[in-house]
Design an enzyme around this catalytic site. Sequence first.
Site, short mmCIF file in Angstrom:
data_model
loop_
_atom_site.label_atom_id
_atom_site.label_comp_id
_atom_site.label_asym_id
_atom_site.label_seq_id
_atom_site.Cartn_x
_atom_site.Cartn_y
_atom_site.Cartn_z
NE ARG A 197 19.82 72.85 61.09
CZ ARG A 197 20.23 74.04 60.62
NH1 ARG A 197 20.72 74.14 59.39
NH2 ARG A 197 20.14 75.13 61.37
CE LYS A 222 16.23 73.50 61.47
NZ LYS A 222 15.98 73.71 62.91
CG HIS A 279 21.36 67.74 66.33
ND1 HIS A 279 21.17 68.38 65.13
CD2 HIS A 279 21.13 68.67 67.29
CE1 HIS A 279 20.81 69.63 65.35
NE2 HIS A 279 20.79 69.83 66.65
NE ARG A 329 23.41 71.81 63.70
CZ ARG A 329 23.59 72.74 62.77
NH1 ARG A 329 24.39 72.51 61.76
NH2 ARG A 329 22.98 73.90 62.87
CG HIS A 353 22.87 78.27 64.71
ND1 HIS A 353 23.81 78.05 65.70
CD2 HIS A 353 22.23 77.08 64.54
CE1 HIS A 353 23.74 76.80 66.11
NE2 HIS A 353 22.79 76.20 65.43
CE1 TYR A 384 26.60 73.05 70.06
CE2 TYR A 384 26.01 75.00 68.82
CZ TYR A 384 25.84 73.67 69.09
OH TYR A 384 24.90 72.95 68.42
#
Length: 347
Positions: A199, A223, A293, A296, A319, A328
């Site tokens: 990110r 995150k 993004h 990404r 993730h 994806y």
Amino acid sequence: MSRSDRSTRAMHQALPPALREAVDDFAEHLSRVRNRSTHTVRAYVTDLVSLFDHAVRMGCVDLAELDLSVLRSWLARLRTTGAARTSLARRAASARAFCAWAHRAGLLSADVGAALASPRAHRELPSVLRADQAAALVDGPTRRVTPTDNPPAADLPNTHGAPTNPARTGRAAGATSGEAAVPLRDRVLLELLYATGVRVSEACGLDVGDVDHGRRVIRVLGKGGRERSVPYGVPAQRALDDWLHRGRPAMVGTHSGDALLLGARGGRLNPTTARQIVGAYAEAAGLPRTSPHGLRHSAATHLLEGGADLRAVQELLGHSSLASTQIYTHVSVERLRAAYRQAHPRA
């Protein structure tokens, strides 16, 4: 402060003390215990203030009076005012998270949000670049690295190229100039974003010590404070070497600290500036509008198309759920369908 932030603050201050305190306590729980970002906490608070403002209008002035009918009425009102399905889904998730926390904390006798349904958010497939387009974007700064190229100024994207004054940084005579350091910075930013799929906030948060040159991996703080190691390739290594040996010393300043990527004034590169850099080079290369993004998304798609395991891609992207990574696979299938329709005589 934006107009929406001011509106939220005004509604927050107008809430009954018990509800206002509940919002503040939940925000502190998210920040201190759950280690959520400031942006995430602000989004939760905005949703809860909206919920409690609606509850007060319905005559609910105490948290114990909050029930499923109030939650459903709140979502229904939002739907009638034109809220998108994605917005409704997010706000319902905020309400469920709060009610679960309030029940555990003894503020609610029951988890009234557990039965709250929400519209299934329509998930659009992310737009991705082709491999050749991604290569053209990442190679864009090389047009600025070699001084003998001297391309017309109009052909070069403006990526905030006025770095720290060399006289202030103590840069030795003959070292790379501040102006020449900018494309080296841009190049390593683009290489890392595409090579690792991190990110933009993660890339800008990297320190020099987070780069393991021997194993060619970077240590990323994602995150929720989750740390992971992400590999990168030889082109990114070359860009890193050029930046650390020739570029960064020319831009470093008193506020640089250990930041790997630096901005015009020598401080840590801001994600907003990084987005502008990516967009400028995409426009200069004649590519579709692209963001960090988007790079990404492209990195994840190209990994899967190249045969990478879905679990491995999940780990690389950071993730928490495999469901976030599975989108994806749909992108790859859509590309396969498009190629089939174009090439097969009986498509």
